[in-house]
Design an enzyme around this catalytic site. Structure first.
Site, mmCIF file in Angstrom:
data_model
loop_
_atom_site.group_PDB
_atom_site.id
_atom_site.type_symbol
_atom_site.label_atom_id
_atom_site.label_comp_id
_atom_site.label_asym_id
_atom_site.label_seq_id
_atom_site.Cartn_x
_atom_site.Cartn_y
_atom_site.Cartn_z
ATOM 1 N N ASP A 1 -2.047 -3.505 -1.620
ATOM 2 C CA ASP A 1 -0.634 -4.525 -1.998
ATOM 3 C C ASP A 1 -0.792 -5.684 -1.302
ATOM 4 O O ASP A 1 -1.027 -5.747 0.063
ATOM 5 C CB ASP A 1 0.619 -3.709 -1.594
ATOM 6 C CG ASP A 1 0.904 -2.481 -2.527
ATOM 7 O OD1 ASP A 1 0.062 -2.326 -3.552
ATOM 8 O OD2 ASP A 1 1.776 -1.721 -2.341
ATOM 9 N N ASP B 1 7.918 1.607 -13.080
ATOM 10 C CA ASP B 1 8.450 1.904 -11.947
ATOM 11 C C ASP B 1 9.730 2.449 -12.013
ATOM 12 O O ASP B 1 10.618 1.864 -12.586
ATOM 13 C CB ASP B 1 8.526 0.610 -10.954
ATOM 14 C CG ASP B 1 7.079 0.033 -10.827
ATOM 15 O OD1 ASP B 1 6.249 0.849 -10.911
ATOM 16 O OD2 ASP B 1 6.943 -1.031 -10.544
#
Length: 241
Positions: free
Chosen positions: A8, A129
């Protein structure tokens, strides 16, 4: 089942967030290319990369870091974060990304996902998500009224390579993945599902592997790898058995 070690990116560094909060970022490596190479050297078949700044900005921000990853490894890379139009999809695929992940735009503009799947077969994944079972977008800053299954079903016949399902309530807190919800989603759709969020140990991987028959094709892990709770080579071996 494939292990996807996660990188990330925030401000050019490899970080992990807690519960999706940008202010809860821990820097684990300042050299994304070196981190990707370490994963590849450990036997990773894929690398999962997210441009966190891009997810909030709605356009690529950590481009140089992504390019350093692509230059460092020969294994396929899937990339999400800030990819909201066909030009950006095309740009990343031309630069060497194997698969783009469309998240916010999948909710806002499902037709773009379908068009991209037609134009680039097998190279488009959808990232869904969830917060409390509902789809969250804009770098998890907003929650919609749509359920995960509702959104996934929109792309059943589109040719999406995979649905990447993240339970935000478990992300980055090492609470264990939402195995039940992931398996239920995988069973309800024909598209392969990649589990994400909360994977904290080899036992979590074993639990996901036990329900792999439901259609779970892979699992993403970040913090547990950086914390040393999961050894990449060991995890790959376990999932391959």
């Amino acid at each position: 089942m494939i292990l996807f070690p996660a990188i990330d990116l925030k401000d050019g560094n490899c970080v992990r967030l807690k519960l999706g909060l940008m202010e809860e970022a821990t820097v684990f490596n300042t050299d994304p290319g070196a981190q990707a190479k370490a994963f590849a050297d450990a036997g990773a078949q894929w690398i999962h990369v997210v441009d966190l700044n891009g997810a909030f900005a709605g356009k690529p921000v950590n481009g140089a870091a992504v390019e350093s990853i692509l230059a460092a490894v020969d294994v396929p890379v899937q990339l999400g974060g800030g990819i909201r139009d066909m030009a950006t999809i095309e740009m990343w695929l031309q630069k060497g990304v194997s698969r783009v992940i469309l998240g916010t735009v999948a909710l806002r503009n499902p037709q773009l996902v379908k068009d991209a799947c037609k134009r680039f077969p097998g190279r488009v994944a959808v990232g869904i998500d969830a917060k409390g079972g509902k789809v969250a977008v804009e770098g998890w800053a907003e929650t919609s009224d749509l359920t995960v299954l509702d959104l996934a079903l929109k792309f059943e016949d589109a040719g999406v390579a995979a649905i990447i399902y993240t339970d935000i309530d478990r992300d980055g807190v090492l609470a264990g993945p939402n195995t039940q919800a992931t398996a239920a989603l995988a069973q309800a759709i024909s598209t392969p599902v990649i589990a994400s969020g909360g994977v904290s140990s080899l036992d979590d991987l074993k639990a996901l592997k036990a329900v792999a028959g439901s259609g779970i094709a892979g699992v993403i892990s970040g913090r547990a790898i950086y914390d040393g709770r999961i050894d990449v080579a060991e995890a790959i071996k376990l999932l391959a058995e």
